[in-house]
Design a protein around this motif. Structure first.
Motif, PDB file in Angstrom:
ATOM      1  N   UNK A   2      39.814  16.116  27.257  1.00  0.00           N
ATOM      2  CA  UNK A   2      40.294  16.800  28.455  1.00  0.00           C
ATOM      3  C   UNK A   2      41.016  18.091  28.084  1.00  0.00           C
ATOM      4  N   UNK A   3      41.895  18.025  27.108  1.00  0.00           N
ATOM      5  CA  UNK A   3      42.640  19.224  26.698  1.00  0.00           C
ATOM      6  C   UNK A   3      41.717  20.279  26.109  1.00  0.00           C
ATOM      7  N   UNK A   4      40.682  19.851  25.403  1.00  0.00           N
ATOM      8  CA  UNK A   4      39.727  20.830  24.856  1.00  0.00           C
ATOM      9  C   UNK A   4      38.990  21.546  25.974  1.00  0.00           C
ATOM     10  N   UNK A   5      38.576  20.818  26.996  1.00  0.00           N
ATOM     11  CA  UNK A   5      37.887  21.452  28.119  1.00  0.00           C
ATOM     12  C   UNK A   5      38.797  22.460  28.815  1.00  0.00           C
ATOM     13  N   UNK A   6      40.081  22.084  28.979  1.00  0.00           N
ATOM     14  CA  UNK A   6      41.014  22.993  29.647  1.00  0.00           C
ATOM     15  C   UNK A   6      41.216  24.257  28.827  1.00  0.00           C
ATOM     16  N   UNK A   7      41.513  24.099  27.544  1.00  0.00           N
ATOM     17  CA  UNK A   7      41.820  25.273  26.709  1.00  0.00           C
ATOM     18  C   UNK A   7      40.574  26.108  26.423  1.00  0.00           C
ATOM     19  N   UNK A   8      39.431  25.467  26.218  1.00  0.00           N
ATOM     20  CA  UNK A   8      38.225  26.240  25.919  1.00  0.00           C
ATOM     21  C   UNK A   8      37.793  27.075  27.115  1.00  0.00           C
ATOM     22  N   UNK A   9      37.768  26.454  28.295  1.00  0.00           N
ATOM     23  CA  UNK A   9      37.369  27.202  29.492  1.00  0.00           C
ATOM     24  C   UNK A   9      38.373  28.308  29.796  1.00  0.00           C
ATOM     25  N   UNK A  10      39.654  28.006  29.674  1.00  0.00           N
ATOM     26  CA  UNK A  10      40.674  29.026  29.919  1.00  0.00           C
ATOM     27  C   UNK A  10      40.581  30.153  28.902  1.00  0.00           C
ATOM     28  N   UNK A  11      40.312  29.804  27.629  1.00  0.00           N
ATOM     29  CA  UNK A  11      40.184  30.836  26.595  1.00  0.00           C
ATOM     30  C   UNK A  11      38.970  31.726  26.855  1.00  0.00           C
ATOM     31  N   UNK A  12      37.866  31.115  27.270  1.00  0.00           N
ATOM     32  CA  UNK A  12      36.649  31.893  27.531  1.00  0.00           C
ATOM     33  C   UNK A  12      36.881  32.907  28.649  1.00  0.00           C
ATOM     34  N   UNK A  13      37.418  32.448  29.783  1.00  0.00           N
ATOM     35  CA  UNK A  13      37.641  33.371  30.889  1.00  0.00           C
ATOM     36  C   UNK A  13      38.838  34.288  30.632  1.00  0.00           C
ATOM     37  N   UNK A  14      39.760  33.838  29.790  1.00  0.00           N
ATOM     38  CA  UNK A  14      40.859  34.721  29.422  1.00  0.00           C
ATOM     39  C   UNK A  14      40.370  35.909  28.621  1.00  0.00           C
ATOM     40  N   UNK A  15      39.425  35.677  27.713  1.00  0.00           N
ATOM     41  CA  UNK A  15      38.872  36.796  26.937  1.00  0.00           C
ATOM     42  C   UNK A  15      38.067  37.742  27.820  1.00  0.00           C
ATOM     43  N   UNK A  16      37.419  37.171  28.842  1.00  0.00           N
ATOM     44  CA  UNK A  16      36.610  38.018  29.720  1.00  0.00           C
ATOM     45  C   UNK A  16      37.477  38.800  30.711  1.00  0.00           C
ATOM     46  N   UNK A  17      38.540  38.184  31.224  1.00  0.00           N
ATOM     47  CA  UNK A  17      39.323  38.790  32.301  1.00  0.00           C
ATOM     48  C   UNK A  17      40.630  39.387  31.795  1.00  0.00           C
ATOM     49  N   UNK A  18      41.437  38.570  31.097  1.00  0.00           N
ATOM     50  CA  UNK A  18      42.796  38.996  30.768  1.00  0.00           C
ATOM     51  C   UNK A  18      42.849  39.958  29.585  1.00  0.00           C
ATOM     52  N   UNK A  19      42.054  39.710  28.564  1.00  0.00           N
ATOM     53  CA  UNK A  19      42.145  40.563  27.374  1.00  0.00           C
ATOM     54  C   UNK A  19      41.874  42.035  27.675  1.00  0.00           C
TER      55      UNK A  19
END
Length: 758
Positions: A2-19
């Motif tokens: 569960x934690x991997x799904x949360x962090x991986x998805x957040x990291x993916x969209x974070x690199x696309x949007x936030x970075x």
């Protein structure tokens, strides 16, 4: 997972949007902080991007949590209904644990008759837990005698001559292996041998034949244990007829009340009758009693009555009585059990408190007799003291942050070279890793303290309950550690500048708050590179086995000592109180910095990917659970994960205010409320229904599973010291039988029972 799904998805969209948003900011941040909110100018419109991101992340986490809870409820109900392949006996699924049993029902027969009157013909058996310190001491002594007899037999097998020892000489124990008596060949009286005087046990200081001596003593101990067991079982059946402590106080109060009433009560024809019916119930109070009540005498009387009501709890727990207030009820069908656990059994809510019985292997029988109210009172005291400790925990954490630096080490005489070695690279390494290592070391002490408190101070009754208490307390200490680290490492460093420029306080704090992300990234990477391999290698068990192999010769070990060397029970199962909080700590860090500095998310995803693989390997291949609680710790882990999400939301709201994003903070205010509400919804929809199967499911299962109670035994919930059989010395097995068990951490017998495939 569960934690991997949360962090991986957040990291993916974070690199696309936030970075990209942070990288193109005009804040002038460098290094780690180039891709953080610190690189945005004060009051920038770009602050709406992390605001939208935290909304999406919260909805995604709640969605995943809902799916996990649904899966948990399915597995939990299946466990409660069948438990096939998980437990050795299904009887605990038909059983309840009863607390706060009144004195009149504290016997197997009385408890059976009471519940059989409530549910006629539906009760299989009952068992009241006994307080048996004398029997436990005798059983422990018998185990010691058995161990020494086996040791003597091994010595005879190896050396070819009968061992002798001096009675009363001390022995040393290391890693569960007992040595021969100290100076066994020196001194002692040789005039008496244990085999020549069968009517008398040798005295201290006499030198005897070890095998004959311990064989006789084991025979005596077996007879003594059997006799005490018969006495205690008979007592459990009929109960203890002796008067209890509170009855003496009750008698005293009754005598005082009778004397007072006879002195102060007016004659029956005094004309004070104000109503109809029995004059004893409608007569006004005498004037003197009315005045005494107004002076506070009624308060003293109420206090005496309260003491009377609670004196039994103190006597049960401190003085100790044989018949405890805890017992177990086994029903013949699930439908009756489902009705009993959901229905008030007594008009007083604190009497006959029932819940689903734990698996017998999960019960800590040494604590099972402790009064529930006494245990809860100690739990409250422990929570208060540990809460105070969490506040004071900031002292060592802040000290580590301040002192564990290369500059501080350089102040030690002769250590000035550390700042200049290799052009300052060593100093940078020390500044990056020394605080992390010291903090990890000091945090490792906490679970051991919590374990001792839960087991020996609070007297918790199940191993799973002990682990749950460690999870909760360890998590909150680590949560405090995160925010103490933030304040100690960032805000305190900015106090000087704030004092000089008080008008720029928000800008200064807003710039300094993300600066600790480098520390936490290093912390997680340390757990990836050092923590996960340590779990995989199982260093404690490995070092213990190597120490035994180096310091002890296997041919002198008994079979029990060999089994404990290769298959130690302490390391054969996963310690949830240690492992869950370590995982929760990382997810909380990721939640706190997900929007402030999203560079932490790929690091967290890497950790959870590695943890997923490592723990899956350990659980499926290495660990062999000593008990099965049916996933009772999973809701607590999910609850703590959502608390971490709330912490991240509140941190981002506060940080947005520091960055002058007042409207953005206003938009994020509903998020903590939504998350807290969903925590309550999950508890109502999934956690509470998972405590017991529904009546409808129970009726269906009873129709499908007939005759299950034929395999039940009245001794399943009888204390092990009451059901132990006569013990005999264990013969050593062939050494080749240890190979498979040494790989899996389980004995061949345990693997056969659990059905584990290697």
């Amino acid at each position: 997972r569960l934690c991997f799904r949360i962090t991986f998805t957040s990291a993916l969209w974070g690199m696309i949007i936030l970075w990209p948003v942070y990288a193109t900011g005009d804040g002038g941040a460098k290094g780690w902080y180039f891709l953080s909110m610190a690189n945005l100018s004060q009051g920038s419109q770009r602050l709406w991007v992390p605001t939208a991101f935290i909304w999406l992340q919260t909805m995604y986490v709640i969605f995943l949590m809902s799916e996990e809870y649904k899966h948990y409820l399915e597995c939990r109900v299946d466990f409660l209904a069948r438990g096939e392949g998980m437990v050795t006996s299904q009887q605990h699924m038909y059983s309840l644990i009863v607390e706060r049993i009144p004195h009149d029902l504290r016997s197997d027969r009385a408890l059976f008759d009471y519940f059989n009157r409530l549910f006629p013909g539906k009760i299989h058996s009952t068992a009241v837990v006994l307080n048996l310190p004398d029997l436990e001491r005798v059983c422990q002594k018998r185990k010691r005698v058995l161990r020494r007899l086996e040791k003597s037999m091994v010595s005879l097998e190896v050396k070819g001559r009968r061992p002798r020892h001096v009675v009363g000489r001390k022995r040393l124990i290391c890693c569960g292996i007992e040595s021969s008596p100290i100076f066994s060949s020196i001194g002692g009286k040789n005039n008496t041998d244990g085999a020549s005087l069968p009517d008398r046990m040798p005295e201290r200081g006499e030198k005897v034949d070890s095998i004959n001596y311990y064989s006789r003593e084991l025979t005596v101990m077996n007879e003594r244990v059997s006799r005490i067991q018969r006495e205690k079982i008979e007592l459990a059946q009929k109960g203890n007829d002796s008067i209890r402590a509170s009855q003496w106080i009750s008698h005293a109060i009754d005598r005082v009340s009778t004397a007072a009433e006879s002195t102060l009560r007016p004659p029956s024809d005094d004309g004070l009758i104000t109503g109809f019916g029995d004059s004893s119930t409608h007569r006004r109070k005498p004037l003197l009693l009315f005045i005494l009540d107004r002076m506070g005498i009624d308060f003293i009387s109420g206090a005496i009555n309260y003491v009377q009501q609670n004196i039994d709890e103190v006597v049960d727990s401190v003085v100790g009585v044989t018949m405890s207030s805890t017992g177990f009820i086994t029903f013949k069908d699930l439908s009756t059990l489902a009705c009993a656990v959901k229905t008030p059994l007594f008009h007083k809510p604190d009497v006959l408190v029932v819940k689903m019985a734990p698996e017998p292997r999960d019960i800590i029988w040494e604590n099972a007799h402790v009064n529930l109210a006494w245990s809860k009172g100690r739990e409250w005291t422990a929570n208060v003291l540990l809460g105070l400790g969490a506040i004071l925990w900031s002292v060592p954490v802040a000290s580590i942050q301040a002192l564990a630096t290369a500059d501080q080490i350089a102040t030690v005489p002769g250590m000035a070279w550390i700042n200049t070695l290799n052009g300052g690279e060593v100093a940078n390494f020390v500044n990056g890793y020394l605080p992390v290592v010291l903090l990890l070391t000091i945090i490792m002490i906490l679970p051991h303290i919590f374990y001792a408190v839960a087991l020996h101070y609070e007297d918790r009754k199940t191993a799973s309950d002990v682990q749950k208490s460690i999870i909760g307390r360890y998590f909150y200490y680590q949560l405090a550690n995160i925010f103490i680290t933030v304040t100690a490492g960032s805000i305190l460093d900015s106090l000087g500048e704030i004092i000089e420029h008080p008008s720029n306080i928000l800008a200064i704090l807003g710039k300094s708050l993300p600066n600790v992300v480098g520390y936490f990234a290093t912390f997680i990477m340390t757990k990836i590179l050092a923590g996960l391999p340590t779990i995989l290698l199982r260093f404690p068990a490995l070092l213990r086995m190597l120490f035994i192999k180096i310091c002890f010769r296997e041919k002198y070990l008994t079979q029990a000592e060999i089994d404990e060397s290769y298959y130690p029970r302490k390391y054969a199962h996963i310690w949830y109180g240690w492992e869950y909080p370590n995982l929760l700590l990382v997810i909380v860090i990721c939640f706190v910095y997900a929007c402030i500095s999203p560079v932490i998310l790929p690091v967290g995803a890497s950790f959870f990917l590695g943890a997923w693989l490592v723990y899956k390997n350990q659980i499926l291949i290495v660990f062999n659970p000593l008990y099965e609680s049916g996933g009772t710790m999973f809701p607590m882990a999910c609850h703590r994960t959502l608390i971490g999400l709330v912490c991240g939301q509140l941190t981002l709201i506060g940080y947005s205010i520091m960055r002058l994003g007042f409207y953005q903070a206003l938009m994020m205010l509903p998020l903590p409320l939504i998350t807290v509400k969903m925590m309550d919804v999950f508890k109502t929809l999934y956690e509470i229904p998972g405590m017991c199967i529904s009546v409808e499911q129970a009726v269906e299962l009873d129709a499908a599973k007939g005759g299950v109670q034929s395999s039940f035994s009245a001794d399943v919930y009888r204390q092990p010291v009451l059901t132990e059989k006569v013990v005999e010395p264990q013969i050593r097995r062939n050494p080749s039988e240890k190979t498979i068990g040494s790989i899996t951490g389980s004995t061949p017998l345990e693997m056969a029972d659990s059905g584990k495939i290697v």
